[in-house]
Scaffold this motif. Structure first.
Motif, mmCIF file in Angstrom:
data_model
loop_
_atom_site.group_PDB
_atom_site.id
_atom_site.type_symbol
_atom_site.label_atom_id
_atom_site.label_comp_id
_atom_site.label_asym_id
_atom_site.label_seq_id
_atom_site.Cartn_x
_atom_site.Cartn_y
_atom_site.Cartn_z
ATOM 1 N N ALA A 170 12.258 3.355 8.630
ATOM 2 C CA ALA A 170 10.963 2.993 8.049
ATOM 3 C C ALA A 170 10.835 1.493 7.813
ATOM 4 O O ALA A 170 9.752 1.011 7.474
ATOM 5 C CB ALA A 170 10.751 3.739 6.732
ATOM 6 N N TYR A 171 11.933 0.756 8.014
ATOM 7 C CA TYR A 171 11.882 -0.696 7.844
ATOM 8 C C TYR A 171 10.857 -1.312 8.799
ATOM 9 O O TYR A 171 10.192 -2.293 8.467
ATOM 10 C CB TYR A 171 13.269 -1.275 8.115
ATOM 11 N N ALA A 172 10.714 -0.696 9.961
ATOM 12 C CA ALA A 172 9.752 -1.204 10.949
ATOM 13 C C ALA A 172 8.308 -1.048 10.481
ATOM 14 O O ALA A 172 7.413 -1.740 10.978
ATOM 15 C CB ALA A 172 9.952 -0.477 12.276
ATOM 16 N N ASP A 173 8.073 -0.148 9.526
ATOM 17 C CA ASP A 173 6.705 0.067 9.042
ATOM 18 C C ASP A 173 6.243 -1.046 8.101
ATOM 19 O O ASP A 173 5.032 -1.207 7.881
ATOM 20 C CB ASP A 173 6.611 1.411 8.304
ATOM 21 N N ASP A 176 6.734 -7.152 9.661
ATOM 22 C CA ASP A 176 5.839 -7.544 10.756
ATOM 23 C C ASP A 176 6.584 -7.959 12.011
ATOM 24 O O ASP A 176 6.046 -7.874 13.117
ATOM 25 C CB ASP A 176 4.931 -8.695 10.307
ATOM 26 N N ASN A 177 7.825 -8.438 11.856
ATOM 27 C CA ASN A 177 8.583 -8.917 13.013
ATOM 28 C C ASN A 177 9.471 -7.840 13.631
ATOM 29 O O ASN A 177 10.240 -8.120 14.558
ATOM 30 C CB ASN A 177 9.458 -10.112 12.615
ATOM 31 N N ILE A 178 9.361 -6.598 13.126
ATOM 32 C CA ILE A 178 10.164 -5.485 13.633
ATOM 33 C C ILE A 178 9.239 -4.347 14.056
ATOM 34 O O ILE A 178 8.368 -3.941 13.292
ATOM 35 C CB ILE A 178 11.156 -4.953 12.561
ATOM 36 N N SER A 179 9.414 -3.843 15.276
ATOM 37 C CA SER A 179 8.582 -2.735 15.749
ATOM 38 C C SER A 179 9.292 -1.393 15.689
ATOM 39 O O SER A 179 8.643 -0.340 15.649
ATOM 40 C CB SER A 179 8.123 -2.995 17.192
ATOM 41 N N LYS A 180 10.636 -1.426 15.648
ATOM 42 C CA LYS A 180 11.383 -0.162 15.645
ATOM 43 C C LYS A 180 12.813 -0.429 15.192
ATOM 44 O O LYS A 180 13.388 -1.473 15.491
ATOM 45 C CB LYS A 180 11.391 0.441 17.054
ATOM 46 N N VAL A 181 13.379 0.535 14.445
ATOM 47 C CA VAL A 181 14.770 0.453 14.013
ATOM 48 C C VAL A 181 15.450 1.787 14.324
ATOM 49 O O VAL A 181 14.946 2.849 13.941
ATOM 50 C CB VAL A 181 14.901 0.141 12.502
ATOM 51 N N ASP A 281 5.082 -10.955 3.122
ATOM 52 C CA ASP A 281 4.405 -9.738 3.601
ATOM 53 C C ASP A 281 5.315 -8.530 3.485
ATOM 54 O O ASP A 281 4.875 -7.440 3.091
ATOM 55 C CB ASP A 281 3.956 -9.926 5.049
ATOM 56 N N LEU A 282 6.588 -8.700 3.843
ATOM 57 C CA LEU A 282 7.546 -7.609 3.753
ATOM 58 C C LEU A 282 7.711 -7.157 2.308
ATOM 59 O O LEU A 282 7.681 -5.949 2.012
ATOM 60 C CB LEU A 282 8.894 -8.055 4.314
ATOM 61 N N ALA A 283 7.875 -8.106 1.393
ATOM 62 C CA ALA A 283 8.070 -7.761 -0.015
ATOM 63 C C ALA A 283 6.865 -7.015 -0.574
ATOM 64 O O ALA A 283 7.014 -6.023 -1.311
ATOM 65 C CB ALA A 283 8.341 -9.026 -0.827
ATOM 66 N N ASP A 284 5.656 -7.476 -0.230
ATOM 67 C CA ASP A 284 4.450 -6.798 -0.717
ATOM 68 C C ASP A 284 4.322 -5.393 -0.129
ATOM 69 O O ASP A 284 3.958 -4.445 -0.827
ATOM 70 C CB ASP A 284 3.214 -7.625 -0.369
ATOM 71 N N ALA A 285 4.594 -5.256 1.163
ATOM 72 C CA ALA A 285 4.483 -3.941 1.813
ATOM 73 C C ALA A 285 5.521 -2.975 1.256
ATOM 74 O O ALA A 285 5.225 -1.790 1.024
ATOM 75 C CB ALA A 285 4.651 -4.084 3.323
ATOM 76 N N TRP A 286 6.729 -3.465 1.041
ATOM 77 C CA TRP A 286 7.776 -2.622 0.455
ATOM 78 C C TRP A 286 7.394 -2.203 -0.962
ATOM 79 O O TRP A 286 7.532 -1.039 -1.331
ATOM 80 C CB TRP A 286 9.082 -3.401 0.425
ATOM 81 N N ALA A 287 6.930 -3.146 -1.772
ATOM 82 C CA ALA A 287 6.552 -2.840 -3.156
ATOM 83 C C ALA A 287 5.443 -1.794 -3.203
ATOM 84 O O ALA A 287 5.460 -0.895 -4.060
ATOM 85 C CB ALA A 287 6.107 -4.115 -3.872
ATOM 86 N N ASP A 288 4.499 -1.905 -2.291
ATOM 87 C CA ASP A 288 3.411 -0.930 -2.233
ATOM 88 C C ASP A 288 3.947 0.471 -1.981
ATOM 89 O O ASP A 288 3.555 1.438 -2.643
ATOM 90 C CB ASP A 288 2.417 -1.327 -1.135
#
Length: 295
Positions: A170-173, A176-181, A281-288
C-alpha cells in the motif's frame, strides 16, 4: 495543502517577463541603447547586456520557485522586495537622470516598471494565502550526503500508525514517486521488496533495521547494473513514537550522490524542492489513511 498555486502563477509570469526582457537586452543591446539613451556612450551596450544576463538569472530563480509546490511565503516576499527595488530604481532613474533618456526610453522604463509593480503587488497578495504545511520537512547536504527528513503528528494510536507504515504494497498508494511495491521474500529484518517508479523503472531494497512497533529501515541496492538513479548509496528509516495528539512518525532518507563535485551540487540543488514536496505529500497521504483507519 498550502494554497500556493496563485503565487506560483505570478512567479511564472514574472519569470517569463524577466526572461523576455533579458533576452532582448542580451541579444539586441546595441540596438536598444540608442532607443533608450539620448547620448549613448561606448559602455552602454555592454551595460545593457550585463543587465540582460542578470535578468535571465533572475528569471531562472523565479522559474524554480514557481515549480515548487511548497514555496514559502517568505521566499515569495523576497521576490516582492526585489521587484519593489526595481520599481524604485526606475523612478529614481527617471527623476534624477531623465535627461539622459530619450522620450521612448522614459516610456519603456515606465511601462516595464508598471508591469513589475503589478507583479509585485499580485505576488504579495498571493503570498498572504500560502499556508505552512503540517509536516515538518527539510532537505540539506552535509559531508557530501543528502539528508531528506519529514516529521508529522497524526491523530491515531501508535499501533494503527505502525500497521499502515508496514503495509508495504500500500506504500505505492501514498508515495507519488512509487507506482508499485512487491514483497519478494521474508518479513522484518532481511525482508526484500521491489519498488517501481512511475515509468516502470524498478529496484530492489533490503530491510536492514527492524524494531517491531517502532522503526524499520531499508537499504536500496544502488550497485545493481539496472539501478536507474544517480545514487551511490541510498537508505531510508521510518519511525513512529507516541505523541500527545496520538502518534508522530518520521522518515529520513540519506543519499550519497554519484558524479563530480559540480554535478553533485547541481543535482542536490535541483532535487531539494522535489524531495521536500514528495515527503510532505507522502506524510499527508499517510496521515489521512492512518486517521481514517483509527476511526
Amino acid at each position: 495543502m498550502p494554497r500556493s498555486a496563485t503565487a506560483r502563477i505570478f512567479l511564472k509570469l514574472n519569470s517569463q517577463f524577466s526572461a523576455l526582457n533579458g533576452l532582448a537586452l542580451l541579444i539586441a543591446g546595441g540596438l536598444v541603447a540608442p532607443v533608450l539613451t539620448a547620448n549613448p556612450v561606448d559602455w552602454a551596450t555592454m551595460g545593457l547586456r550585463g543587465l540582460g544576463l542578470g535578468l535571465l538569472g533572475f528569471a531562472l530563480v523565479l522559474y524554480l520557485l514557481s515549480k515548487n509546490k511548497f514555496v514559502s511565503r517568505s521566499a515569495v516576499n523576497e521576490i516582492v522586495i526585489l521587484d519593489a527595488l526595481w520599481v524604485l530604481g526606475s523612478v529614481g532613474l527617471i527623476a534624477f537622470f531623465g535627461d539622459t533618456l530619450t522620450t521612448n526610453g522614459i516610456i519603456v522604463v515606465t511601462i516595464v516598471a508598471m508591469v513589475v509593480a503589478f507583479l509585485a503587488i499580485a505576488q504579495f497578495a498571493a503570498a498572504s494565502k500560502i499556508q505552512k504545511p503540517v509536516p515538518i520537512a527539510s532537505v540539506e547536504t552535509r559531508e557530501g550526503k543528502l539528508y531528506a527528513t519529514v516529521k508529522r503528528t497524526v491523530k491515531a494510536p501508535k499501533e494503527v500508525v505502525w500497521n499502515v507504515m508496514t503495509d508495504h504494497p500500500a506504500y505505492a498508494d501514498v508515495a507519488d514517486n512509487i507506482s508499485k511495491v512487491e514483497v519478494l521474500s521474508g518479513e522484518g529484518l532481511g525482508m526484500k521488496r521491489r519498488c517501481y517508479g512511475p515509468k516502470g523503472e524498478n529496484w530492489e531494497e533490503t530491510c536492514d533495521l527492524f524494531e517491531p512497533g517502532h522503526s524499520y529501515g531499508f537499504r536500496i541496492h544502488t550497485d545493481a547494473d539496472d539501478y536507474p538513479y544517480p545514487f551511490e548509496e541510498l537508505s531510508g528509516r521510518w519511525t513512529v513514537v507516541e505523541h500527545s495528539v496520538g502518534s508522530e512518525f518520521d522518515i529520513e532518507i540519506v543519499a550519497t550522490l554519484k558524479g563530480s563535485a559540480a554535478s553533485k551540487w547541481l543535482f542536490a540543488t535541483m532535487a531539494k524542492p522535489q524531495f521536500k514536496a514528495i515527503l510532505i505529500d507522502l506524510a499527508d497521504a499517510w496521515a489521512d489513511r492512518m486517521e481514517r483507519e483509527a476511526k
